[in-house]
Design an enzyme around this catalytic site. Structure first.
Site, PDB file in Angstrom:
ATOM      1  CG  PHE A  64      -2.246   1.116   0.912  1.00  0.00           C
ATOM      2  CD1 PHE A  64      -3.408   0.449   0.391  1.00  0.00           C
ATOM      3  CD2 PHE A  64      -1.794   2.713   1.796  1.00  0.00           C
ATOM      4  CE1 PHE A  64      -4.151   1.999   0.733  1.00  0.00           C
ATOM      5  CE2 PHE A  64      -2.837   3.350   2.090  1.00  0.00           C
ATOM      6  CZ  PHE A  64      -4.205   3.285   0.997  1.00  0.00           C
TER       7      PHE A  64
ATOM      8  CG  ASP B 177       5.537   3.828   1.948  1.00  0.00           C
ATOM      9  OD1 ASP B 177       5.765   4.202   2.916  1.00  0.00           O
ATOM     10  OD2 ASP B 177       4.462   3.665   1.207  1.00  0.00           O
TER      11      ASP B 177
ATOM     12  CE  LYS C 237      -0.234   5.584   7.825  1.00  0.00           C
ATOM     13  NZ  LYS C 237      -2.199   6.127   7.870  1.00  0.00           N
TER      14      LYS C 237
HETATM   15  N1  PLP Z   1       2.075   4.386   2.473  1.00  0.00           N
HETATM   16  C1  PLP Z   1       1.713   3.977   3.091  1.00  0.00           C
HETATM   17  C2  PLP Z   1       2.820   2.300   4.154  1.00  0.00           C
HETATM   18  C3  PLP Z   1       0.779   3.359   4.082  1.00  0.00           C
HETATM   19  O1  PLP Z   1       0.395   3.005   5.016  1.00  0.00           O
HETATM   20  C4  PLP Z   1      -0.436   4.279   3.738  1.00  0.00           C
HETATM   21  C5  PLP Z   1      -1.174   4.935   4.341  1.00  0.00           C
HETATM   22  O2  PLP Z   1      -1.596   3.147   5.089  1.00  0.00           O
HETATM   23  C6  PLP Z   1       0.166   5.203   2.960  1.00  0.00           C
HETATM   24  C7  PLP Z   1       1.580   5.820   2.200  1.00  0.00           C
HETATM   25  C8  PLP Z   1      -0.847   6.834   2.263  1.00  0.00           C
HETATM   26  O3  PLP Z   1      -0.760   7.729   3.575  1.00  0.00           O
HETATM   27  P1  PLP Z   1      -1.754   8.472   2.849  1.00  0.00           P
HETATM   28  O4  PLP Z   1      -2.780   7.790   3.395  1.00  0.00           O
HETATM   29  O5  PLP Z   1      -1.143   9.696   4.075  1.00  0.00           O
HETATM   30  O6  PLP Z   1      -1.167   9.542   1.531  1.00  0.00           O
END
Ligand code: PLP
Length: 405
Positions: free
Chosen positions: A140, A225, A254
């Site tokens: 994700f 990520d 986050k």
């Molecule tokens: N990358 C990871 C690993 C995530 O867990 C998330 C959100 O859950 C995101 C990216 C996306 O972040 P945002 O919702 O702040 O765009």
């Protein structure tokens, strides 16, 4: 003066685009790891806003940073720089492998910047067709079209075709599959050191080391990520520090703002030069308010006391969850690192994680799911022992009701 409008949960259905299906209560106040709804019911918060509220709710460090900055300067636009953003950039680069930072407002935007950097790097390289990106099943990375395509759950992207091209997926933790998929045309590999939304699944260290070697061999960028794993979540400042594998690009969001929206892409001096003036941008990224809060939150977390405290809390959670499981036998596995924890349901209960979170809320506990089979906890990094114990008692009551149902 007009009376303020009274709001109820049914207003969500009246006025909101229905991409979410929120709980049937509305939270109005929080303090530490406790929150209260409109009716005054109190909840222990094991969700932390999906790994966001790293200092819990209304922590004085974050509140003071926000209110102080709010009196000074909210926003100026990127034709000017500002003090809080420069402080935050210095903190991030001093604490990590990175030399340079690009600020955004969310995890998806930080990843969008990382993927765009990788594409430009490939296109600038002179190698014909060096634009392919390797990503992993169940990953994700966010909800923009580029990041949702890089994510490995087709259900989130397929309805939005045509999708960006050149992104391929292989199984997570399968180094041989990654090797077979890579070539000189690969410009980047994007990977979560622990798949969060995908079920709280940690990468094997050998897998991450192997990806590093493959990226070096093919002159591709390794993007970590760390939107969910970063800023102390695993008990290290960033999860890459647990593996000894250093990425070329790292994304963080986050917990970075502790609840104030902010995201960042970190990279090296050399790669930062790929994104020349005007090649990428944002209105709000690096905004003084977000930067001031993030600077205070990051500074608070990046201490041995807070980071070691995450490891101690991990042990308390695991012991408590295993005790519950010894009695009710609902989980196949309890896994995760630091305060990113996943309880995987046994086959018998497959697909029922959401029911557990609903029962938990009834018992006064906020929890999360990570897919249909995993109950996830991402509480504040500084949650007290008392709140952990109280939350686990409420969780036990929810599990007792769940197995009876
Ligand atoms: N990358 C990871 C690993 C995530 O867990 C998330 C959100 O859950 C995101 C990216 C996306 O972040 P945002 O919702 O702040 O765009």
């Amino acid at each position: 003066m007009k009376q303020p409008m009274t709001v109820t949960r049914s207003n969500f259905n009246d006025y909101m685009v229905p991409v979410f299906a929120p709980a049937d209560f509305i939270l109005v106040r929080g303090e530490g790891a406790r929150v209260w709804d409109q009716q005054g019911k109190e909840y222990v918060d094991f969700a932390g806003g999906i790994a966001v509220n790293a200092l819990g709710h209304a922590h004085p460090v974050a509140v003071n940073a926000l209110t102080e900055q709010a009196q000074k300067l909210w926003h100026i636009g990127n034709g000017y720089t500002n003090e809080p953003v420069l402080r935050l950039a210095q903190q991030l680069t001093e604490a990590t492998f990175a030399d340079k930072v690009f600020f955004a407002n969310s995890g998806a935007e930080a990843n969008e910047a990382a993927l765009k950097l990788a594409r430009k790097y490939g296109n600038d390289s002179g190698v014909e067709g060096k634009n392919r990106i390797l990503a992993f099943n169940n990953a994700f990375h966010g909800r923009t079209l580029f990041t949702v395509t890089a994510g490995g759950q087709p259900k989130y992207s397929q309805d939005f075709a045509p999708l960006p091209e050149g992104i391929e997926h292989v199984a997570y933790n399968d180094l041989a599959a990654a090797e077979a998929a890579m070539s000189e045309q690969t410009c980047a590999v994007i990977v979560e050191p622990i798949q969060g939304e995908g079920g709280v699944l940690p990468a094997d260290v050998e897998f991450l080391k192997g990806l590093r070697e493959l990226c070096d061999r093919h002159n591709a960028l390794l993007i970590f990520d760390e939107v969910q794993t970063g800023v102390g979540r695993t008990g290290s400042l960033y999860a890459y520090m647990n593996s000894g594998v250093i990425p070329d690009v790292l994304t963080t969001a986050k917990a970075l703002g502790g609840g104030f929206p902010v995201g960042a892409m970190l990279t090296t001096e050399k790669l930062a030069q790929v994104l020349t003036v005007g090649s990428h941008g944002t209105t709000y990224g690096g905004n003084p308010l977000a930067s001031a809060v993030a600077s205070a939150v990051f500074g608070f977390i990046n201490t041995p006391e807070v980071l070691d405290g995450v490891k101690q809390r991990h042990a308390r959670f695991i012991a408590g969850l295993e005790k519950i499981n010894a009695q009710y036998a609902v989980f196949e596995q309890i896994r995760g690192v630091g305060l990113l924890l996943g309880c995987v349901l046994k086959e018998k209960y497959a697909g029922q994680a959401k029911q557990i979170t609903t029962l938990a809320a009834e018992e006064g506990l906020l929890t999360l799911i990570a897919g249909a089979n995993v109950v996830r906890f991402t509480p504040a990094l500084i949650i007290s022992e008392q709140d952990i114990d109280e939350g686990l008692q409420r969780f036990e009551r929810a599990i007792a009701r769940f197995v009876q149902a």
